[in-house]
Design an enzyme around this catalytic site. Structure first.
Site, mmCIF file in Angstrom:
data_model
loop_
_atom_site.group_PDB
_atom_site.id
_atom_site.type_symbol
_atom_site.label_atom_id
_atom_site.label_comp_id
_atom_site.label_asym_id
_atom_site.label_seq_id
_atom_site.Cartn_x
_atom_site.Cartn_y
_atom_site.Cartn_z
ATOM 1 N N GLY A 1 0.843 -1.213 0.000
ATOM 2 C CA GLY A 1 0.000 0.000 0.000
ATOM 3 C C GLY A 1 0.864 1.243 0.000
ATOM 4 N N GLY B 1 -0.459 4.836 -0.693
ATOM 5 C CA GLY B 1 -1.605 5.299 0.094
ATOM 6 C C GLY B 1 -1.208 6.326 1.148
ATOM 7 N N GLY C 1 1.059 4.362 3.867
ATOM 8 C CA GLY C 1 2.176 3.665 3.218
ATOM 9 C C GLY C 1 3.162 4.627 2.585
ATOM 10 N N TYR D 1 -15.291 -4.430 7.250
ATOM 11 C CA TYR D 1 -13.896 -4.005 7.422
ATOM 12 C C TYR D 1 -13.375 -4.436 8.797
ATOM 13 C CZ TYR D 1 -9.934 -0.809 7.871
ATOM 14 O OH TYR D 1 -8.679 -0.277 8.066
ATOM 15 N N PRO E 1 -3.895 2.288 14.713
ATOM 16 C CA PRO E 1 -4.060 3.745 14.644
ATOM 17 C C PRO E 1 -5.536 4.127 14.776
ATOM 18 C CG PRO E 1 -3.394 2.843 12.489
ATOM 19 C CD PRO E 1 -3.716 1.689 13.396
ATOM 20 N N LYS F 1 -14.444 20.049 0.009
ATOM 21 C CA LYS F 1 -15.719 20.770 -0.092
ATOM 22 C C LYS F 1 -15.538 22.261 0.218
ATOM 23 C CE LYS F 1 -18.675 16.931 1.377
ATOM 24 N NZ LYS F 1 -19.650 16.509 2.385
ATOM 25 N N ARG G 1 -14.156 12.374 17.206
ATOM 26 C CA ARG G 1 -13.125 11.515 16.608
ATOM 27 C C ARG G 1 -11.747 11.951 17.099
ATOM 28 N NH1 ARG G 1 -16.939 9.040 15.552
ATOM 29 N NH2 ARG G 1 -17.644 8.147 13.581
ATOM 30 N N ASP H 1 -23.989 9.211 10.753
ATOM 31 C CA ASP H 1 -23.063 9.724 11.766
ATOM 32 C C ASP H 1 -21.960 8.702 12.061
ATOM 33 O OD1 ASP H 1 -23.607 12.287 12.615
ATOM 34 O OD2 ASP H 1 -25.041 11.678 14.166
HETATM 35 P P1 GDP Z 1 -15.491 6.935 10.566
HETATM 36 O O1 GDP Z 1 -14.592 7.337 11.671
HETATM 37 O O2 GDP Z 1 -15.321 5.515 10.136
HETATM 38 O O3 GDP Z 1 -16.922 7.264 10.889
HETATM 39 O O4 GDP Z 1 -15.031 7.750 9.280
HETATM 40 P P2 GDP Z 1 -15.418 9.068 8.462
HETATM 41 O O5 GDP Z 1 -14.193 9.877 8.334
HETATM 42 O O6 GDP Z 1 -16.068 8.646 7.179
HETATM 43 O O7 GDP Z 1 -16.524 9.880 9.291
HETATM 44 C C1 GDP Z 1 -16.253 10.500 10.505
HETATM 45 C C2 GDP Z 1 -17.419 11.390 10.874
HETATM 46 O O8 GDP Z 1 -17.417 12.545 10.020
HETATM 47 C C3 GDP Z 1 -18.809 10.754 10.739
HETATM 48 O O9 GDP Z 1 -19.602 11.157 11.856
HETATM 49 C C4 GDP Z 1 -19.349 11.404 9.459
HETATM 50 O O10 GDP Z 1 -20.783 11.488 9.452
HETATM 51 C C5 GDP Z 1 -18.742 12.789 9.564
HETATM 52 N N1 GDP Z 1 -18.677 13.524 8.282
HETATM 53 C C6 GDP Z 1 -19.135 14.810 8.103
HETATM 54 N N2 GDP Z 1 -18.996 15.183 6.823
HETATM 55 C C7 GDP Z 1 -18.417 14.129 6.163
HETATM 56 C C8 GDP Z 1 -18.037 13.923 4.801
HETATM 57 O O11 GDP Z 1 -18.198 14.772 3.933
HETATM 58 N N3 GDP Z 1 -17.459 12.717 4.508
HETATM 59 C C9 GDP Z 1 -17.269 11.746 5.460
HETATM 60 N N4 GDP Z 1 -16.676 10.589 5.099
HETATM 61 N N5 GDP Z 1 -17.651 11.909 6.754
HETATM 62 C C10 GDP Z 1 -18.224 13.086 7.100
#
Ligand code: GDP
Length: 310
Positions: free
Chosen positions: A7, A10, A13, A129, A156, A180, A202, A262
């Protein structure tokens, strides 16, 4: 130590590859690890002693829900191939897991510690996953026990950095929001859609920090327990969006789109085991890591992974 990184183009990686002089990189273009382990089996004798296995089918919360079986299948196949080749060639293997494999909130005790990986089912939003990555850890332990293989695993949390995937459907939150807000600024959009409620929390680790820790562990750790390696600082998606908008200089509206998932509310992790092993490095602050990531994105746009301009 001579390293092979799977990878290698990526997010993680590429950072490991860049930090290890002489390392061999293996990307999906060179070898489809879901099909074959030939590239590892045919390495010249003595050329490599350690494989750092970053190759995986990865994606954000929506991609994981929409393609749950693909996430399971592709990761199981890749992992089986890499493990069998490492056993055959007697190589050290460092496998990269993720905090999203930990049990769902109804079973987990926070903060997440390494002994809880199998303490309950993973969240539905990462079902395929998470089980595939859990099996990578199980298989590594089984090979340690039966064959004495020097296989370790690291965990991680959410990674981000310059070489991320900026596709809005398959990518994670940080690259998606950078893209965005940036496009909203340059094209003059009035508002930006943010998935979900903005309330989930997060932890984010700059990919280069994770790469440094993984390289250090690959030389300094040989145990059967996986090790949490992420930056344990939490931030809400709402605050994250605020910081990214501010760094990009976008002053329009933010619209929280409740039709999008979410995912988990939180998954805070503890990195005490890593520290007790002697790791003394500092994590890059979220603000500084985002600044570098955004700068790199702005310089390369639209030639970044996941952006296709017709
Ligand atoms: P997760 O940690 O596996 O949930 O990975 P993500 O990075 O896809 O999402 C983290 C959080 O960010 C979730 O609560 C999503 O709903 C929120 N989020 C807000 N806007 C976005 C977006 O545009 N893309 C993604 N992927 N997540 C988003």
């Amino acid at each position: 130590m001579s390293v092979l990184v799977t990878g290698s183009t990526g997010l993680l990686g590429s950072e490991i590859h860049a930090l290890s002089p002489g390392a061999i990189g293996l990307s999906s273009k060179e070898c489809d690890l879901t099909e074959s382990n030939h590239a590892i089996l045919t390495l010249e004798e003595g050329r490599v002693d350690t494989v750092i296995h970053c190759a995986a089918r990865v994606g954000g919360v929506k991609a994981n829900i929409d393609h749950v079986a693909d996430f399971f299948d592709d990761n199981i196949k890749m992992n089986m191939n890499v493990i069998s080749a490492c056993k055959e060639r007697n190589l050290k293997l460092v496998s990269v897991l993720s905090t999203c494999i930990y049990p769902d909130a109804s079973y987990a005790k926070y903060p997440l510690t390494e002994d809880q990986i199998h303490a309950g089912p993973p969240p539905q939003s990462n079902f395929g996953y998470a089980y595939a990555k859990r099996m990578l850890e199980v298989q590594s332990q089984a090979y340690r026990k039966q064959f004495g293989c020097n296989f370790i695993s690291v965990i991680p949390n959410n990674l981000y950095g310059p070489n991320d995937n900026y596709d809005l459907n398959s990518g994670h939150v940080i690259p998606a929001l950078i893209r965005k807000f940036y496009e909203a600024k340059i094209f003059g959009y009035k508002s930006v859609d943010i998935w979900g409620s903005g309330k989930p929390m997060r932890e984010f680790t700059f990919a280069r920090d994770a790469a440094k820790i993984i390289l250090w562990l690959s030389e300094n750790y040989d145990g059967d327990e996986p090790i949490n390696i992420g930056n344990p600082e939490q931030v809400s998606i709402m605050d994250l969006a605020y910081i990214i908008a501010e760094e990009i200089g976008y002053y329009g509206d933010r619209n929280f789109d409740s039709s999008k998932p979410d995912g988990q509310y939180q998954k805070p992790s503890l990195n005490e085991k890593l520290k007790s092993l002697g790791w003394k490095g500092e994590y890059t602050s979220l603000r500084n890591g985002l600044r570098e990531t955004i700068k790199s994105f702005e310089i390369r746009y639209p030639n970044v992974r996941g952006v296709i301009i017709a």
